[in-house]
Scaffold this active site. Structure first.
Site, short mmCIF file in Angstrom:
data_model
loop_
_atom_site.label_atom_id
_atom_site.label_comp_id
_atom_site.label_asym_id
_atom_site.label_seq_id
_atom_site.Cartn_x
_atom_site.Cartn_y
_atom_site.Cartn_z
N GLU A 2 33.29 47.76 48.36
CA GLU A 2 32.87 48.56 47.29
C GLU A 2 34.36 48.85 46.72
O GLU A 2 35.02 47.89 47.15
CB GLU A 2 33.19 50.01 48.25
CG GLU A 2 31.76 50.44 48.66
CD GLU A 2 32.14 51.78 49.90
OE1 GLU A 2 32.60 52.31 49.46
OE2 GLU A 2 31.20 51.51 50.36
N HIS A 46 30.14 50.59 52.49
CA HIS A 46 28.39 51.57 52.44
C HIS A 46 27.37 50.75 53.30
O HIS A 46 26.63 50.43 53.10
CB HIS A 46 28.22 52.31 51.11
CG HIS A 46 27.57 53.06 50.81
ND1 HIS A 46 26.30 53.60 51.00
CD2 HIS A 46 27.50 54.21 51.25
CE1 HIS A 46 25.98 54.75 50.59
NE2 HIS A 46 26.48 55.28 51.35
N ASN A 92 30.88 65.50 45.82
CA ASN A 92 31.24 64.43 45.27
C ASN A 92 31.52 64.59 43.40
O ASN A 92 31.02 63.67 42.51
CB ASN A 92 30.37 63.08 45.64
CG ASN A 92 30.56 62.93 46.77
OD1 ASN A 92 30.92 62.50 46.95
ND2 ASN A 92 29.66 62.92 46.92
N HIS A 101 32.07 55.53 43.65
CA HIS A 101 33.55 56.74 43.54
C HIS A 101 34.08 56.71 42.63
O HIS A 101 34.75 57.54 42.32
CB HIS A 101 33.66 57.15 45.07
CG HIS A 101 33.16 57.99 45.96
ND1 HIS A 101 32.42 58.57 46.47
CD2 HIS A 101 31.60 56.27 46.57
CE1 HIS A 101 31.57 58.18 47.28
NE2 HIS A 101 31.61 57.89 47.79
N SER A 122 34.77 54.94 50.17
CA SER A 122 33.82 56.16 50.13
C SER A 122 34.37 57.53 51.27
O SER A 122 34.56 58.57 51.26
CB SER A 122 32.55 56.14 49.90
OG SER A 122 31.85 55.65 51.29
N LYS A 163 27.51 61.39 41.75
CA LYS A 163 29.05 61.56 41.71
C LYS A 163 29.22 62.05 40.59
O LYS A 163 29.30 62.82 40.27
CB LYS A 163 29.80 60.56 42.55
CG LYS A 163 29.15 60.23 44.07
CD LYS A 163 29.33 59.54 44.63
CE LYS A 163 28.35 59.54 46.13
NZ LYS A 163 28.30 57.87 46.54
N ASP A 188 30.75 48.24 43.87
CA ASP A 188 29.43 49.15 44.46
C ASP A 188 31.06 50.37 43.71
O ASP A 188 32.12 50.60 44.39
CB ASP A 188 29.32 49.35 45.18
CG ASP A 188 28.91 50.72 45.31
OD1 ASP A 188 28.98 51.43 44.82
OD2 ASP A 188 28.52 50.98 46.54
C1 LIG Z 1 26.83 57.49 47.51
C2 LIG Z 1 27.06 55.89 47.69
C3 LIG Z 1 26.29 54.83 47.36
C4 LIG Z 1 25.04 56.21 47.62
O1 LIG Z 1 24.04 56.05 45.63
P1 LIG Z 1 22.97 57.54 45.92
O2 LIG Z 1 23.25 57.09 44.16
O3 LIG Z 1 23.66 58.79 46.35
O4 LIG Z 1 22.15 56.85 46.43
C5 LIG Z 1 26.00 53.86 47.43
N1 LIG Z 1 27.37 53.21 47.46
C6 LIG Z 1 28.68 54.10 47.97
C7 LIG Z 1 29.98 53.49 47.65
C8 LIG Z 1 28.25 55.09 48.17
O5 LIG Z 1 29.05 56.12 47.98
#
Ligand SMILES: *Cc1c(COP(=O)(O)O)cnc(C)c1O
Length: 392
Positions: free
Chosen positions: A180, A137, A54, A212, A184, A239, A209
């Site tokens: 999201e 997620h 990522n 990404h 993801s 990421k 969220d």
């Molecule tokens: C990767 C991800 C997370 C978690 O983030 P980390 O910092 O890796 O724990 C949360 N939400 C989504 C949509 C993700 O893809």
């Protein structure tokens, strides 16, 4: 070896579960990735093209980002934020994040997983309702479960179904919609404007969220909801930022509540200061001209790969940094065999299985970096094209 302290029947039972996982093709194993996190990495002793991380802006192992440097306050924060762990570094990064996003305040979490679990379970409780996209997620799902709020799952990215579910919800104290932004495992964008309008029309707040999207998409990397009136935002530094840690951002009153009540914030040691300072440097890169240049390069990579794969007969969603390629049968064994064959041909394309994706939808999930060259992507598309018949 220390003496076994656990009864052998307990371990036998665990071993049986593990065997069942193996038989179902769902057992996962750790593999060491070496030689940085750029377009080419070493996996199991061979140099391969990396389409599995990522690291969207290519910052994770870039000398430009550097390494964490000593902080006047030391390395370990030695306590949770609310006891004795807060350093000037933490507050500076929070101020910078709020300024970048144009929101009242931001709060650091140790990971995106912890941000979602903590923020969701703090914002809603047993007297409330939460509305969650069916492809959200795991961290959002776990936040819903921990909150003990009534959970409504709406069809993926479907504002009409969200509206229907909001109308069908009996009166509650608070309602929260969760989505999201760049999904993801599917690489599609949520219709955040419509979802926000529907949420607000039904007296619900919305949390987006952008794990990404932050850094990779939007003006100054501010994500796809940059200019939308969403209530709460979550991002990660793991990421596009190339470091580690995460944040929750929004109105100050919500930040104050979450820092009092999110158990994954209250009951954990604060991030180490050198890492926080490095993330501040990463944010400066992300918001600046270097970030713009890298986002432009990422957009070019997205276009090149989309053109090449389309020409090879793959049916694709619109260009995206995340490209899901479903395998025929959608079963774990097929996707893992394909992933292994591609690795032998120099392509690191991780197979994704349940519970990360719904049963029957196993896929390769390819991800792009600003630092992938057009030649690398053309060659990857040719390799994938040779296996076209194994994809849907
Ligand atoms: C990767 C991800 C997370 C978690 O983030 P980390 O910092 O890796 O724990 C949360 N939400 C989504 C949509 C993700 O893809």
């Amino acid at each position: 070896m220390v003496p076994q302290s656990v009864s052998s029947s307990f371990l036998d039972s665990v071993a049986a579960d593990l065997t069942a996982l193996d038989t179902a093709g769902l057992r996962r194993r750790l593999r060491v990735v070496a030689g940085g996190r750029g377009p080419e990495v070493e996996l199991e002793g061979r140099r391969v093209l990396n389409l599995s991380s990522n690291n969207y802006l290519g910052l994770a192992s870039d000398p430009l980002l550097g390494v964490p440097e000593p902080s006047a306050d030391g390395v370990g924060s030695a306590a949770s934020r609310l006891i004795a762990g807060t350093a000037a570094s933490h507050q500076s990064l929070e101020t910078d994040l709020a300024d970048w996003l144009g929101v009242e305040a931001a709060l650091l979490f140790n990971s995106g997983y912890q941000a979602n679990v903590g923020a969701v379970s703090a914002l809603v409780g047993p007297d409330d309702a939460v509305f969650s996209d069916e492809l959200n997620h795991a961290s959002l799902i776990d936040g819903c479960r921990l909150s003990r709020a009534r959970v409504f799952v709406y069809r993926h990215n479907d504002p009409d179904d969200l509206a229907h579910q909001l109308r069908s919800c009996p009166p509650v104290r608070r309602r929260l919609v969760l989505t999201e932004s760049l999904f993801s495992m599917d690489g599609d964008l949520a219709n955040v404007a419509s979802l926000t309008a529907i949420a607000h029309a039904h007296d619900a707040a919305i949390l987006v969220d952008e794990a990404h999207a932050y850094g990779a998409l939007g003006p100054a990397g501010r994500g796809i909801a940059a200019d939308l009136a969403v209530d709460f935002r979550v991002g990660t530094f793991g990421k596009a930022f190339g470091t580690f840690g995460a944040f929750f951002a929004g109105p100050r009153v919500a930040i104050e509540w979450v820092l009092n009540r999110a158990r994954s914030f209250v009951f954990t040691t604060a991030l180490p200061m050198p890492l926080v300072d490095q993330t501040r440097r990463a944010l400066a890169i992300v918001r600046g001209s270097e970030g713009d240049a890298r986002r432009a390069a990422l957009a070019r990579a997205m276009d090149v790969f989309h053109v090449e794969l389309s020409a090879a007969g793959f049916r694709l969603p619109p260009p995206s940094p995340i490209i899901p390629l479903r395998v025929k049968g959608g079963d774990p064994a097929s996707v893992m065999a394909l992933s292994a064959d591609l690795l032998a041909e120099g392509l690191f394309a991780q197979g994704i299985r349940p519970p990360t994706v719904p049963p029957g939808t196993a896929r390769l999930r390819l991800s792009l970096m600003a630092t992938h060259t057009p030649e690398q992507l053309r060659s990857a598309a040719q390799t994938l094209a040779r296996h076209r018949a194994r994809f849907t």
